[in-house]
Structures are given as structure tokens and as C-alpha cells.
Design a protein around this motif. Sequence first.
Motif, PDB file in Angstrom:
ATOM      1  N   GLY A  10       0.789  -1.221   0.000  1.00 48.42           N
ATOM      2  CA  GLY A  10       0.000   0.000   0.000  1.00 48.42           C
ATOM      3  C   GLY A  10       0.821   1.271   0.000  1.00 48.42           C
ATOM      4  O   GLY A  10       0.269   2.354  -0.109  1.00 48.42           O
ATOM      5  N   SER A  11       2.125   1.170   0.137  1.00 44.09           N
ATOM      6  CA  SER A  11       2.938   2.377   0.193  1.00 44.09           C
ATOM      7  C   SER A  11       2.945   3.132  -1.111  1.00 44.09           C
ATOM      8  O   SER A  11       3.154   4.330  -1.155  1.00 44.09           O
ATOM      9  N   GLY A  12       2.722   2.400  -2.231  1.00 45.06           N
ATOM     10  CA  GLY A  12       2.652   3.058  -3.525  1.00 45.06           C
ATOM     11  C   GLY A  12       4.006   3.389  -4.116  1.00 45.06           C
ATOM     12  O   GLY A  12       4.083   4.001  -5.175  1.00 45.06           O
ATOM     13  N   HIS A  13       5.101   2.975  -3.463  1.00 48.74           N
ATOM     14  CA  HIS A  13       6.428   3.362  -3.951  1.00 48.74           C
ATOM     15  C   HIS A  13       7.154   2.224  -4.666  1.00 48.74           C
ATOM     16  O   HIS A  13       8.170   2.442  -5.296  1.00 48.74           O
ATOM     17  N   SER A  14       6.627   1.005  -4.550  1.00 55.09           N
ATOM     18  CA  SER A  14       7.317  -0.115  -5.163  1.00 55.09           C
ATOM     19  C   SER A  14       7.128  -0.107  -6.671  1.00 55.09           C
ATOM     20  O   SER A  14       6.056   0.212  -7.176  1.00 55.09           O
ATOM     21  N   THR A  15       8.180  -0.431  -7.405  1.00 52.29           N
ATOM     22  CA  THR A  15       8.081  -0.533  -8.859  1.00 52.29           C
ATOM     23  C   THR A  15       7.799  -1.965  -9.292  1.00 52.29           C
ATOM     24  O   THR A  15       7.633  -2.215 -10.471  1.00 52.29           O
ATOM     25  N   ASP A  16       7.741  -2.904  -8.343  1.00 52.57           N
ATOM     26  CA  ASP A  16       7.456  -4.301  -8.653  1.00 52.57           C
ATOM     27  C   ASP A  16       5.953  -4.492  -8.675  1.00 52.57           C
ATOM     28  O   ASP A  16       5.282  -4.436  -7.649  1.00 52.57           O
ATOM     29  N   ARG A  17       5.383  -4.669  -9.890  1.00 53.90           N
ATOM     30  CA  ARG A  17       3.943  -4.760 -10.034  1.00 53.90           C
ATOM     31  C   ARG A  17       3.459  -6.200 -10.161  1.00 53.90           C
ATOM     32  O   ARG A  17       2.344  -6.429 -10.596  1.00 53.90           O
ATOM     33  N   LEU A 113     -13.060  -0.997 -12.477  1.00 47.25           N
ATOM     34  CA  LEU A 113     -11.622  -0.712 -12.554  1.00 47.25           C
ATOM     35  C   LEU A 113     -11.337   0.362 -13.599  1.00 47.25           C
ATOM     36  O   LEU A 113     -10.506   1.258 -13.366  1.00 47.25           O
ATOM     37  N   ASP A 114     -12.015   0.289 -14.736  1.00 46.75           N
ATOM     38  CA  ASP A 114     -11.794   1.291 -15.783  1.00 46.75           C
ATOM     39  C   ASP A 114     -12.223   2.679 -15.310  1.00 46.75           C
ATOM     40  O   ASP A 114     -11.493   3.664 -15.483  1.00 46.75           O
ATOM     41  N   ALA A 115     -13.427   2.751 -14.710  1.00 42.86           N
ATOM     42  CA  ALA A 115     -13.929   4.052 -14.277  1.00 42.86           C
ATOM     43  C   ALA A 115     -13.077   4.634 -13.160  1.00 42.86           C
ATOM     44  O   ALA A 115     -12.767   5.836 -13.158  1.00 42.86           O
ATOM     45  N   LEU A 116     -12.688   3.809 -12.199  1.00 40.91           N
ATOM     46  CA  LEU A 116     -11.863   4.294 -11.087  1.00 40.91           C
ATOM     47  C   LEU A 116     -10.470   4.693 -11.571  1.00 40.91           C
ATOM     48  O   LEU A 116      -9.882   5.655 -11.065  1.00 40.91           O
ATOM     49  N   SER A 117      -9.945   3.966 -12.547  1.00 42.65           N
ATOM     50  CA  SER A 117      -8.623   4.319 -13.082  1.00 42.65           C
ATOM     51  C   SER A 117      -8.649   5.683 -13.761  1.00 42.65           C
ATOM     52  O   SER A 117      -7.673   6.441 -13.703  1.00 42.65           O
ATOM     53  N   GLU A 118      -9.764   6.005 -14.405  1.00 41.35           N
ATOM     54  CA  GLU A 118      -9.863   7.285 -15.103  1.00 41.35           C
ATOM     55  C   GLU A 118      -9.822   8.480 -14.151  1.00 41.35           C
ATOM     56  O   GLU A 118      -9.485   9.590 -14.559  1.00 41.35           O
ATOM     57  N   THR A 119     -10.163   8.266 -12.874  1.00 44.13           N
ATOM     58  CA  THR A 119     -10.079   9.371 -11.915  1.00 44.13           C
ATOM     59  C   THR A 119      -8.636   9.718 -11.571  1.00 44.13           C
ATOM     60  O   THR A 119      -8.359  10.802 -11.045  1.00 44.13           O
ATOM     61  N   THR A 138      -7.172 -14.459 -11.469  1.00 42.48           N
ATOM     62  CA  THR A 138      -7.680 -13.091 -11.457  1.00 42.48           C
ATOM     63  C   THR A 138      -6.552 -12.089 -11.270  1.00 42.48           C
ATOM     64  O   THR A 138      -6.475 -11.073 -11.971  1.00 42.48           O
ATOM     65  N   ALA A 139      -5.669 -12.365 -10.310  1.00 38.35           N
ATOM     66  CA  ALA A 139      -4.580 -11.443 -10.005  1.00 38.35           C
ATOM     67  C   ALA A 139      -3.625 -11.302 -11.186  1.00 38.35           C
ATOM     68  O   ALA A 139      -3.195 -10.184 -11.523  1.00 38.35           O
ATOM     69  N   ASP A 140      -3.273 -12.419 -11.810  1.00 38.90           N
ATOM     70  CA  ASP A 140      -2.356 -12.365 -12.949  1.00 38.90           C
ATOM     71  C   ASP A 140      -2.957 -11.566 -14.104  1.00 38.90           C
ATOM     72  O   ASP A 140      -2.272 -10.757 -14.739  1.00 38.90           O
ATOM     73  N   ASP A 145      -3.502  -6.415 -17.331  1.00 39.49           N
ATOM     74  CA  ASP A 145      -4.426  -5.471 -17.957  1.00 39.49           C
ATOM     75  C   ASP A 145      -4.409  -4.095 -17.305  1.00 39.49           C
ATOM     76  O   ASP A 145      -4.785  -3.105 -17.935  1.00 39.49           O
ATOM     77  N   TYR A 146      -3.978  -4.034 -16.041  1.00 40.70           N
ATOM     78  CA  TYR A 146      -3.938  -2.759 -15.313  1.00 40.70           C
ATOM     79  C   TYR A 146      -2.552  -2.594 -14.682  1.00 40.70           C
ATOM     80  O   TYR A 146      -2.395  -2.652 -13.466  1.00 40.70           O
ATOM     81  N   PRO A 147      -1.536  -2.387 -15.523  1.00 42.64           N
ATOM     82  CA  PRO A 147      -0.156  -2.361 -15.005  1.00 42.64           C
ATOM     83  C   PRO A 147       0.126  -1.199 -14.057  1.00 42.64           C
ATOM     84  O   PRO A 147       1.123  -1.228 -13.336  1.00 42.64           O
TER      85      PRO A 147
END
Length: 338
Positions: A10-17, A113-119, A138-140, A145-147
Amino acid sequence: MAEGVAARVGSGHSTDRRPVIDVRLAADHVARTLRSDVRVGLTAAPKWLPPKWFYDARGSELFEQITRLPEYYPTRAEREILTAHASDIADVTQAATLIELGSGSSEKTRLLLDALSETGMLRRFVPFDVSEQALRKTADTAAVDYPHLGVHAVVGDFTDRLSVPRSQGPRMVALLGSTIGNLLPDERARFLESVRASLEPGDWLLLGTDLVKDPDVLLRAYDDSAGVTAEFNRNVLRVLNRELGADFALDAFAHRAVWDPANEWVEMRLRAERAVQAWVGGAELSVLFKPGEELRTEVSAKFRHEGVDAELHAAKFTPYRWWTDSGERFAVSLARVV
């Protein structure tokens, strides 16, 4: 350990997706729970089993077929609502984390996911389910699809002890498909209270509920002309045969869907067409069905607007918005923690 993982992702700083798979169930949880449910449910009067045991690989495939049947309106109705209002939901919640209870691979999830990503606010997707195999898929898929999102899949039983990962920014928990209707009223109350206890002020709950309507429409949705729902219903016996070494004769049971007007729910049942004596080796249990005796395999409650609001208020949520499809068959409600 799980909360430590949640904090890191949740830190949002990791580049490992790469997706994180957070397993919160013991290795023997499914087998142990199935044995317990069988021992309790098949010795009760009347007999019953929880609907979650429909959903092995075959059961999930059959349910996907059901959602495409002309009689089964809930999936289409809910998709209509989300197609029309996903952007409204995103604009209102500004959610940074979407937590979906149940499979996160459906088209309806992608609309969110699409709508929330657009925000520009959404940073993490948390699919939460009891099936590790389904969640890994699902996770993979979501990670590809949402990198831009961190994907943190949680393997757990959300009807038991719900604990959602912490994050920066508002969280939205989504329970779609009227899954909440499979819980009895006291179970629903405990579930909603557990969701509320896992959230903080400013977080949200998005809830799908099937509405009370003409019983003929309801019963056709649970007893289709092609017999797919009947096969889905009998699949619970196939699961017992495979997982617990039972010897149920599937052709001895007929599918029934019954409307209960007092409780305003549909019951799915399996009716013994002849006397059935079955041995469930893994539960060390002998089960006798008399001719005509029924096994309840699912309750699917139907709701009214005022009833949903009352249950949300009782769990200390504040109802915020209520949307229905054009036929007013299904509703999606948005509630806030204040």
C-alpha cells in the motif's frame, strides 16, 4: 504477517507490479469446513448445505452458463447499472483501493476498474475469495491489464473474519451479484458489521441486491428450461462424492426452486425421488433420504429499498446512492462510513 505485506504494497512506492497473493487460510481450511458443514447440515431437520460448495471448477463453469441464460436476468441487470453509473461511483468515491469480495475477473469488475482508473486516484485492486486457484488467475490477469495498479489478492473467507488491507486514500469494498442474498438475516447482519469494522471514515461499500418481483420471474431464473440450474444444483453432490468420498447417486435427486413469500427469498432444493442411503466417508457419516425428502442447497433473498437501507443503518453505514436497472429488477447501492 498479512498486515505487513499489506502495508508494504500500500505504500505506492514499489516498482514491482507482480501481484501479491496473501493466503489467510490454513492449508486444510476447505476440507475441514466442508466436513463440518456436512456433519451439521446433513444431520439437521430439514437437511441443508451452504451454497458455497457449488463452486468447484465445474460448478463455476455451470454458473457462467447460467448468467447467459435468457431467464437469468440479475447479471444483465447489474451490468446495465454499472455501465450507466460506474463513472458516477468513481467520481463520488475517488477510491484509491477497490476491494472486491468474490471473483474479480468479471466484466462488471472491469467496468469499475476502468472508471476508477480514469479518476487517477485508483492505486490498488484487492480481489478477495476463498479459492486460491481462481484468485491467482484473477490477479495475474489484472496485473497485465492494469499495469498501473498494485494487485494484492487475499485468499480468505469473507463471511467469517473479514480483514481488508490498509491503504492510503479511500477504500471501496464491492460485493456484487446479490451474493449477500445467500446469507440468512442474522448472517447478513454479522457480515455487514464485520465489513464496517474493517473500514474507516471516508471508506465505501458498493452492494448488489436482487429486488422483490413477480414470483414467476424469480422462479424461472432459478429453474431454467435448459436444465442448467438443475445440473448446477446437483453439482454439490458431485463435490461431496469427490472431496469426501461420498456415494450419492445424482440421478436420484430432482432440482426444485421454491418461492417463500414470508421470507421473500427463493430456495433451491434437491428432492430425493426415491429412498437414498449414502455414505460420506470423509465425514464418517451415513445419510438417509426418504422418498420426497428435500435438501436445501441455497437461499437467495430478494430485497426492497427500505430493507437494504435499514440493514446498512443497523451496521452503521450511511446509505448514499441507490441505482436500479431500467426494469427495476436489480439494485446497486453505495453506502459510506462516516
